[in-house]
Motif scaffolding. Structure first.
Motif, PDB file in Angstrom:
ATOM      1  N   ILE A 215       0.811  -1.226   0.000  1.00  0.00           N
ATOM      2  CA  ILE A 215       0.000   0.000   0.000  1.00  0.00           C
ATOM      3  C   ILE A 215       0.844   1.276   0.000  1.00  0.00           C
ATOM      4  N   PRO A 216       1.932   1.359   0.792  1.00  0.00           N
ATOM      5  CA  PRO A 216       2.750   2.587   0.739  1.00  0.00           C
ATOM      6  C   PRO A 216       3.284   2.897  -0.661  1.00  0.00           C
ATOM      7  N   PHE A 217       3.634   1.850  -1.378  1.00  0.00           N
ATOM      8  CA  PHE A 217       4.082   2.055  -2.755  1.00  0.00           C
ATOM      9  C   PHE A 217       2.938   2.577  -3.617  1.00  0.00           C
ATOM     10  N   LEU A 218       1.749   2.046  -3.413  1.00  0.00           N
ATOM     11  CA  LEU A 218       0.582   2.502  -4.169  1.00  0.00           C
ATOM     12  C   LEU A 218       0.242   3.954  -3.820  1.00  0.00           C
ATOM     13  N   VAL A 219       0.512   4.345  -2.576  1.00  0.00           N
ATOM     14  CA  VAL A 219       0.308   5.739  -2.171  1.00  0.00           C
ATOM     15  C   VAL A 219       1.222   6.649  -2.989  1.00  0.00           C
ATOM     16  N   PHE A 220       2.475   6.236  -3.117  1.00  0.00           N
ATOM     17  CA  PHE A 220       3.430   6.989  -3.934  1.00  0.00           C
ATOM     18  C   PHE A 220       2.945   7.115  -5.380  1.00  0.00           C
ATOM     19  N   ILE A 221       2.522   5.999  -5.967  1.00  0.00           N
ATOM     20  CA  ILE A 221       2.049   6.002  -7.360  1.00  0.00           C
ATOM     21  C   ILE A 221       0.816   6.899  -7.498  1.00  0.00           C
TER      22      ILE A 221
ATOM     23  N   LEU B 142       1.165   9.969  -9.889  1.00  0.00           N
ATOM     24  CA  LEU B 142       0.367   9.892 -11.113  1.00  0.00           C
ATOM     25  C   LEU B 142      -0.852  10.800 -11.027  1.00  0.00           C
ATOM     26  N   GLY B 143      -1.515  10.794  -9.861  1.00  0.00           N
ATOM     27  CA  GLY B 143      -2.731  11.592  -9.695  1.00  0.00           C
ATOM     28  C   GLY B 143      -2.482  13.074  -9.880  1.00  0.00           C
ATOM     29  N   SER B 144      -1.387  13.582  -9.312  1.00  0.00           N
ATOM     30  CA  SER B 144      -1.086  15.008  -9.459  1.00  0.00           C
ATOM     31  C   SER B 144      -0.858  15.365 -10.923  1.00  0.00           C
TER      32      SER B 144
ATOM     33  N   MET C 166       3.983  20.490 -18.801  1.00  0.00           N
ATOM     34  CA  MET C 166       4.826  19.512 -18.109  1.00  0.00           C
ATOM     35  C   MET C 166       4.153  19.051 -16.819  1.00  0.00           C
ATOM     36  N   ALA C 167       2.874  18.705 -16.942  1.00  0.00           N
ATOM     37  CA  ALA C 167       2.061  18.416 -15.762  1.00  0.00           C
ATOM     38  C   ALA C 167       2.634  17.316 -14.879  1.00  0.00           C
ATOM     39  N   PHE C 168       3.197  16.274 -15.501  1.00  0.00           N
ATOM     40  CA  PHE C 168       3.689  15.142 -14.724  1.00  0.00           C
ATOM     41  C   PHE C 168       5.028  15.418 -14.048  1.00  0.00           C
ATOM     42  N   TYR C 169       5.549  16.613 -14.251  1.00  0.00           N
ATOM     43  CA  TYR C 169       6.851  16.944 -13.666  1.00  0.00           C
ATOM     44  C   TYR C 169       6.766  18.133 -12.709  1.00  0.00           C
ATOM     45  N   GLN C 170       5.551  18.526 -12.351  1.00  0.00           N
ATOM     46  CA  GLN C 170       5.373  19.656 -11.441  1.00  0.00           C
ATOM     47  C   GLN C 170       5.571  19.254  -9.981  1.00  0.00           C
ATOM     48  N   LEU C 171       5.040  18.096  -9.598  1.00  0.00           N
ATOM     49  CA  LEU C 171       5.230  17.617  -8.229  1.00  0.00           C
ATOM     50  C   LEU C 171       6.553  16.856  -8.169  1.00  0.00           C
ATOM     51  N   PRO C 172       7.520  17.316  -7.382  1.00  0.00           N
ATOM     52  CA  PRO C 172       8.812  16.622  -7.299  1.00  0.00           C
ATOM     53  C   PRO C 172       8.633  15.170  -6.849  1.00  0.00           C
ATOM     54  N   ALA C 173       9.225  14.247  -7.586  1.00  0.00           N
ATOM     55  CA  ALA C 173       9.086  12.827  -7.268  1.00  0.00           C
ATOM     56  C   ALA C 173       9.571  12.490  -5.857  1.00  0.00           C
ATOM     57  N   PRO C 174      10.667  13.105  -5.360  1.00  0.00           N
ATOM     58  CA  PRO C 174      11.089  12.780  -3.986  1.00  0.00           C
ATOM     59  C   PRO C 174      10.025  13.088  -2.937  1.00  0.00           C
ATOM     60  N   VAL C 175       9.214  14.136  -3.189  1.00  0.00           N
ATOM     61  CA  VAL C 175       8.138  14.473  -2.254  1.00  0.00           C
ATOM     62  C   VAL C 175       7.075  13.376  -2.275  1.00  0.00           C
ATOM     63  N   ALA C 176       6.761  12.890  -3.484  1.00  0.00           N
ATOM     64  CA  ALA C 176       5.759  11.832  -3.611  1.00  0.00           C
ATOM     65  C   ALA C 176       6.216  10.556  -2.921  1.00  0.00           C
TER      66      ALA C 176
ATOM     67  N   ILE D 248      16.932  12.998  -8.615  1.00  0.00           N
ATOM     68  CA  ILE D 248      17.074  11.558  -8.830  1.00  0.00           C
ATOM     69  C   ILE D 248      17.884  10.931  -7.696  1.00  0.00           C
ATOM     70  N   PHE D 249      18.804  11.699  -7.106  1.00  0.00           N
ATOM     71  CA  PHE D 249      19.570  11.224  -5.949  1.00  0.00           C
ATOM     72  C   PHE D 249      18.632  10.907  -4.791  1.00  0.00           C
ATOM     73  N   LEU D 250      17.796  11.894  -4.431  1.00  0.00           N
ATOM     74  CA  LEU D 250      16.867  11.702  -3.312  1.00  0.00           C
ATOM     75  C   LEU D 250      15.832  10.629  -3.618  1.00  0.00           C
ATOM     76  N   LEU D 251      15.354  10.632  -4.862  1.00  0.00           N
ATOM     77  CA  LEU D 251      14.362   9.636  -5.252  1.00  0.00           C
ATOM     78  C   LEU D 251      14.934   8.223  -5.110  1.00  0.00           C
ATOM     79  N   SER D 252      16.158   8.024  -5.596  1.00  0.00           N
ATOM     80  CA  SER D 252      16.792   6.705  -5.510  1.00  0.00           C
ATOM     81  C   SER D 252      16.987   6.291  -4.053  1.00  0.00           C
ATOM     82  N   MET D 253      17.457   7.223  -3.240  1.00  0.00           N
ATOM     83  CA  MET D 253      17.715   6.918  -1.838  1.00  0.00           C
ATOM     84  C   MET D 253      16.421   6.587  -1.092  1.00  0.00           C
ATOM     85  N   PHE D 254      15.392   7.426  -1.278  1.00  0.00           N
ATOM     86  CA  PHE D 254      14.118   7.179  -0.605  1.00  0.00           C
ATOM     87  C   PHE D 254      13.422   5.918  -1.122  1.00  0.00           C
TER      88      PHE D 254
END
Length: 450
Positions: free
Chosen positions: A13-19, A23-25, A36-46, A292-298
């Motif tokens: 479920i936590p992974f689905l929360v991220f998706i 994706l929803g934003s 560039m709608a899919f790139y407005q919310l920083p992935a590390p925040v998601a 991408i650094f933070l995303l990979s680490m998180f």
């Protein structure tokens, strides 16, 4: 062993929360007409939202969950991957600042005959993307020139755009400094040069057929006059150096550091950089990889939390019901990463998410990790190169100021379609397995890790 046997669908479920957040934003912002709608919310925040939800959803004490998070974030492969990201970003930025990208584009435009503009743009973009490791950067460099040449020569604008996007994905998939290659090889535990060799046999036939099709269908109605552009062969040298050294097997840290030093020296010699701006560009390049650094680490941290809670084992159990052997396992890896990329619109994210699952499938069905790394990279790049809401498509279309829609370009993305076909054929006809047959994977080492 007890942890490995634990299986829980709830742990996913936590992974689905991220998706859902990521994706929803994008879908909501796209419906509102945001660029560039899919790139407005920083992935590390998601992904951080997914981590927070994991602390509430997964079983165990807060200390146990935090320990699992830190264990995943500090995983050796994750740290290596993140370090390579920083060096790759520094190299790309310093090389661009000293005029490397501009010289490479101008070199190609100077020597490619005008009647071969379309295929020439494809080849130029292939070289830039494989040299810099970025599809988006290659499109930004070549896109405006491609649109201008298409308008002057009466070429089909959608076909020209498709050629540039195809060339950009060629390098994104193959480049040894691409974040997708870094993620694929680190998650699968294989060397970059080995993945490159397997991948090359699959990608080159697709590229050659694409070039032939562009030669046939991409001739301009009006042949523009041959022009000479300013370029410097010396400024192209760092890209060639990094490519050659990586292929022959020099350590990636040595290669990238040497590339940064050589690019900086050339920039200092030509006056494009000073010692101060050289150091600033190195930092700017590293700073550009923070996302991408933070995303990979998180993601590594969340994946470890989910794994310990039994989520990965649950997913593997479900996949195994559909996989009957090695070939279907390869198809499963390809389908899994393609679907994930379609969901998150980021090929590196898709690989980071699916890499651990693919690794488990490799162990179970004896799929060579060099092939799984190539398949992860190929099918994530194929999907990333065709989705209308991907950064590559959005950026290239922005240069036309609304004159072309993504659905006009989609059928002409010959390289992506041919790359997918070539990869699927390689599962049934082992034309890309020369390295694998010559040096079979030592499965005893994998079993010793368990």
């Amino acid at each position: 062993m007890e942890i490995k046997k634990k299986s829980s669908g709830t742990a996913l479920i936590p992974f689905l929360v991220f998706i859902a957040i990521y994706l929803g934003s994008g879908l909501i912002l796209q419906a509102q007409g945001v660029e560039m709608a899919f790139y407005q919310l920083p992935a590390p925040v998601a992904i951080f939202c997914g981590i927070i939800s994991a602390f509430f959803i997964l079983k165990g004490t807060a200390e146990e969950k935090f320990d699992a998070l830190l264990e995943g974030c500090g995983n050796k492969d994750i740290i290596i991957m993140c370090t390579i990201y920083l060096l790759a970003g520094a190299f790309a930025t310093v090389s661009k600042a000293m005029g490397g990208v501009e010289s490479t584009v101008n070199l190609g435009l100077t020597y490619i005959p005008p009647q071969f503009i379309t295929v020439g743009l494809f080849v130029i973009t292939c070289f830039i993307s494989i040299s810099t490791g970025t599809s988006v950067g290659s499109i930004v460099a070549v896109g405006p020139i491609a649109v201008g040449l298409a308008e002057k020569s009466g070429l089909s604008l959608p076909l020209v755009l498709a050629a540039v996007v195809g060339g950009s994905m060629f390098g994104d998939n193959l480049s040894v400094i691409s974040d997708t290659t870094i993620a694929a090889t680190r998650t699968q535990g294989c060397e970059m040069r080995d993945k490159f060799r397997v991948n090359l046999y699959i990608a080159v036939p697709a590229a050659i057929i694409t070039a032939i099709l562009l030669l046939i269908f991409g001739r301009p109605e009006v042949v523009p006059a041959m022009q000479s552009y300013d370029f410097s062969l010396i400024k192209v040298l760092p890209y060639v150096l990094v490519l050659v050294l990586s292929i022959i097997g020099v350590n990636v840290f040595v290669v990238l550091t040497l590339g940064i030093v050589v690019s900086g020296a050339i920039g200092l010699g030509f006056g494009n950089l000073t010692v101060l701006t050289f150091s600033q560009e190195i930092f700017n390049g590293m700073l550009g990889m923070v996302d991408i650094f933070l995303l990979s680490m998180f993601t590594g941290g969340l994946a470890q939390m989910i794994t310990k809670a039994g989520g990965i084992n649950f997913l593997l159990e479900k996949i195994k019901t559909m996989v009957k052997g090695k070939r279907s396992a390869e198809m499963g890896i390809a389908a899994l990463v393609a679907v994930t990329d379609a969901a998150v619109a980021n090929n590196t994210v898709a690989i980071i998410i699916d890499g651990p699952i693919a690794k488990e499938m490799c162990q179970e069905y004896k799929v060579d990790p060099r092939r799984s790394a190539a398949l992860l990279d190929i099918f994530s790049c194929v999907m990333q190169g065709i989705i209308p809401y991907g950064a590559q498509m959005l950026i290239i279309l922005s240069f036309t100021k609304g004159a072309v829609s993504p659905f006009e370009v989609l059928p002409l993305l010959w390289y992506q379609w041919l790359l997918a076909i070539s990869a699927i054929l390689s599962m049934y006809i082992p034309f890309a397995d020369a390295l694998i047959k010559k040096t079979p994977w030592d499965w005893s080492k994998e079993e010793a890790k368990l």
